[in-house]
Design a protein around this motif. Structure first.
Motif, short mmCIF file in Angstrom:
data_model
loop_
_atom_site.label_atom_id
_atom_site.label_comp_id
_atom_site.label_asym_id
_atom_site.label_seq_id
_atom_site.Cartn_x
_atom_site.Cartn_y
_atom_site.Cartn_z
N LEU A 42 -9.76 8.20 1.78
CA LEU A 42 -8.67 9.18 1.77
C LEU A 42 -8.99 10.31 2.72
N VAL A 43 -8.03 10.65 3.56
CA VAL A 43 -8.17 11.82 4.44
C VAL A 43 -7.71 13.05 3.67
N SER A 44 -8.58 14.04 3.56
CA SER A 44 -8.20 15.32 2.98
C SER A 44 -7.62 16.16 4.11
N ALA A 45 -6.29 16.10 4.25
CA ALA A 45 -5.64 16.66 5.44
C ALA A 45 -5.92 18.15 5.60
N GLY A 46 -5.93 18.90 4.48
CA GLY A 46 -6.18 20.33 4.58
C GLY A 46 -7.58 20.62 5.09
N THR A 47 -8.58 20.08 4.41
CA THR A 47 -9.97 20.32 4.79
C THR A 47 -10.29 19.77 6.17
N GLY A 73 -14.62 13.31 6.08
CA GLY A 73 -14.33 12.39 4.98
C GLY A 73 -15.30 12.53 3.83
N TYR A 74 -14.78 12.38 2.61
CA TYR A 74 -15.65 12.50 1.44
C TYR A 74 -15.11 11.77 0.21
N SER A 75 -14.19 10.83 0.40
CA SER A 75 -13.62 10.15 -0.77
C SER A 75 -13.28 8.72 -0.37
N ALA A 76 -14.20 7.78 -0.65
CA ALA A 76 -14.09 6.42 -0.13
C ALA A 76 -14.37 5.39 -1.21
N VAL A 77 -13.84 4.20 -1.00
CA VAL A 77 -13.99 3.10 -1.97
C VAL A 77 -14.34 1.82 -1.22
N GLY A 78 -15.19 1.02 -1.81
CA GLY A 78 -15.52 -0.27 -1.22
C GLY A 78 -16.38 -1.10 -2.15
N ALA A 320 -4.59 8.66 16.15
CA ALA A 320 -3.18 8.88 15.83
C ALA A 320 -3.03 9.54 14.46
N ALA A 321 -3.87 9.13 13.52
CA ALA A 321 -3.81 9.73 12.19
C ALA A 321 -4.09 11.23 12.24
N TYR A 322 -5.08 11.62 13.02
CA TYR A 322 -5.42 13.04 13.09
C TYR A 322 -4.43 13.84 13.94
N ARG A 323 -3.71 13.18 14.84
CA ARG A 323 -2.61 13.89 15.49
C ARG A 323 -1.57 14.28 14.44
N LEU A 324 -1.33 13.38 13.50
CA LEU A 324 -0.39 13.69 12.41
C LEU A 324 -0.93 14.82 11.54
N VAL A 325 -2.23 14.79 11.25
CA VAL A 325 -2.84 15.85 10.44
C VAL A 325 -2.66 17.21 11.12
N ARG A 326 -2.83 17.26 12.43
CA ARG A 326 -2.68 18.53 13.15
C ARG A 326 -1.23 19.03 13.09
N GLN A 327 -0.29 18.10 13.04
CA GLN A 327 1.13 18.49 12.99
C GLN A 327 1.53 19.00 11.61
N GLY A 331 6.21 15.84 4.99
CA GLY A 331 6.08 14.59 4.25
C GLY A 331 4.67 14.06 4.14
N LEU A 332 3.69 14.78 4.67
CA LEU A 332 2.29 14.33 4.58
C LEU A 332 1.67 14.81 3.28
N THR A 333 1.29 13.87 2.44
CA THR A 333 0.58 14.21 1.21
C THR A 333 -0.75 13.47 1.16
N GLY A 334 -0.69 12.15 1.06
CA GLY A 334 -1.92 11.36 1.03
C GLY A 334 -1.98 10.40 2.19
N LEU A 335 -3.04 10.49 2.99
CA LEU A 335 -3.22 9.61 4.16
C LEU A 335 -4.47 8.77 3.93
N LEU A 336 -4.30 7.46 3.99
CA LEU A 336 -5.41 6.54 3.74
C LEU A 336 -5.77 5.78 5.01
N PHE A 337 -7.08 5.59 5.21
CA PHE A 337 -7.57 4.68 6.23
C PHE A 337 -7.82 3.31 5.60
N ASP A 338 -7.36 2.27 6.27
CA ASP A 338 -7.64 0.89 5.86
C ASP A 338 -8.79 0.37 6.70
N TRP A 339 -9.90 0.03 6.03
CA TRP A 339 -11.10 -0.44 6.74
C TRP A 339 -11.20 -1.96 6.78
#
Length: 345
Positions: A42-47, A73-78, A320-327, A331-339
């Motif tokens: 999970l991307v913590s967009a604020g932090t 990053g600080y919240s991951a699952v695997g 691209a994900a972090y370009r969205l974070v900067r904007q 509608g941005l609440t939770g952004l997930l990376f798929d590994w």
């Protein structure tokens, strides 16, 4: 997915507004350690947005923390992939949540917290675990009383979960505040009783009006915006509590108002790191216990994160994900990376 068994993919900030994807050899775990091949993080967009844009003052804890190249990053699952000598607390194939940066494979140290993920919790739900413990720190510091009227100002990921926790803590009314109607709607769907799609300044007056001029018993400022702190003080009832859960990068711009002294307010600071201690009989609620409680709520359906996931990106598209974070769109609440790791149960 481009990640292979021969190399790992990781995300780094190499400077202000600079994102780089790196490849490196797969690490081998040492004594007591193990590796986890991530499925999602999970991307913590604020932090992470503050870290990436260096949106903080010199001399703050942000300034001391963010050193490039910086691993966000600080919240991951695997799933556990390999264990080192003497590692007994996990086995290969176990599904776990860990506080680690965005990377396809991470090494978990012998003393790091490990959160076994229950079968009834999906990977995308479990990825919220550390945001959930941050929210819990604030809720516990708030010392809620049954029947409190609670206002949560700022409905990003932490604010959304704080509103859900406040409802579970017995609030008579949870008032969800954010200028973005989309976020207010999510909070209402998550159990908040009242939604105000207003700025904090206007919302403070509306909260007082709705409470007969008194104000809310507990107000959370979860915005990370320095200017909101003053408005939040005006939303609190006399002798009420204001929980500062949003960590601004510009604390010198936060100001106290006459309400602090005139109304005898209690201002409580709550931070991510406050849950990092060994649990004992007197202080049982550390990060580990709070994470386990969160998973229990998810399993029982008492909390939900499903609707909070607004964006998903393959890890290769981190830039691209972090370009969205900067904007920072509404509608941005939770952004997930798929590994691309093995799917969860």
């Amino acid at each position: 997915m481009g990640s292979t068994r021969e190399s790992i993919l990781s995300v780094h900030f190499t400077g202000k507004d600079e994102v780089r994807l790196d490849r490196s050899p797969v690490p081998r775990p040492g004594p007591g350690e193990f590796t986890v091949r991530l499925t999602t993080s999970l991307v913590s967009a604020g932090t992470e947005g503050i870290c990436l844009g260096r949106l903080f003052e010199p001399g703050t804890h942000w300034d001391n923390w963010v050193r490039y190249p910086f691993a966000p990053g600080y919240s991951a699952v695997g799933r556990v992939e390999e264990t080192g000598p003497g590692t007994e607390r996990v086995r290969p194939g176990d599904r776990v949540a860990v506080r680690k940066p965005h990377a396809s494979v991470v090494v978990v140290g012998a003393t790091d917290d490990v959160y076994p993920v229950p079968d009834g919790v999906a990977d995308e739900q479990a990825a919220w675990f550390h945001v959930a413990t941050i929210a819990q720190v604030g809720v516990r510091r708030a010392a809620h009383r049954l029947g409190d009227r609670v206002a949560v100002i700022g409905l990003g990921p932490v604010g959304q979960l704080a509103a859900q926790y406040a409802r579970l803590a017995g609030a008579a009314e949870v008032i969800a505040v954010d200028p973005a109607q989309e976020r207010v709607n999510l909070a209402l769907a998550g159990g908040a009783h009242t939604g105000l799609a207003l700025t904090a300044e206007v919302a403070a007056e509306e909260i007082r009006r709705r409470t007969g001029g008194a104000g809310a018993d507990v107000v959370y400022d979860v915005t990370g915006a320095a200017a909101v702190f003053a408005a939040a003080q005006r939303a609190v009832r006399k002798y009420g509590r204001l929980v500062l859960l949003g960590d601004t990068g510009t604390p010198s711009a936060q100001s106290l108002t006459p309400e602090l002294i005139n109304n005898g307010l209690t201002v409580v600071g709550a931070h991510d790191m406050h849950g990092e201690f060994p649990a004992d009989e007197r202080s049982p609620w550390n990060n580990q216990r709070m994470g386990e409680l969160f998973f229990g709520y998810l399993e029982r359906g008492a909390m939900s994160t499903d609707a909070l996931v607004s964006h998903r990106f393959p890890a290769e598209q981190a830039e691209a994900a972090y370009r969205l974070v900067r904007q920072r769109p509404a509608g941005l609440t939770g952004l997930l990376f798929d590994w691309g790791g093995p799917a969860g149960d």
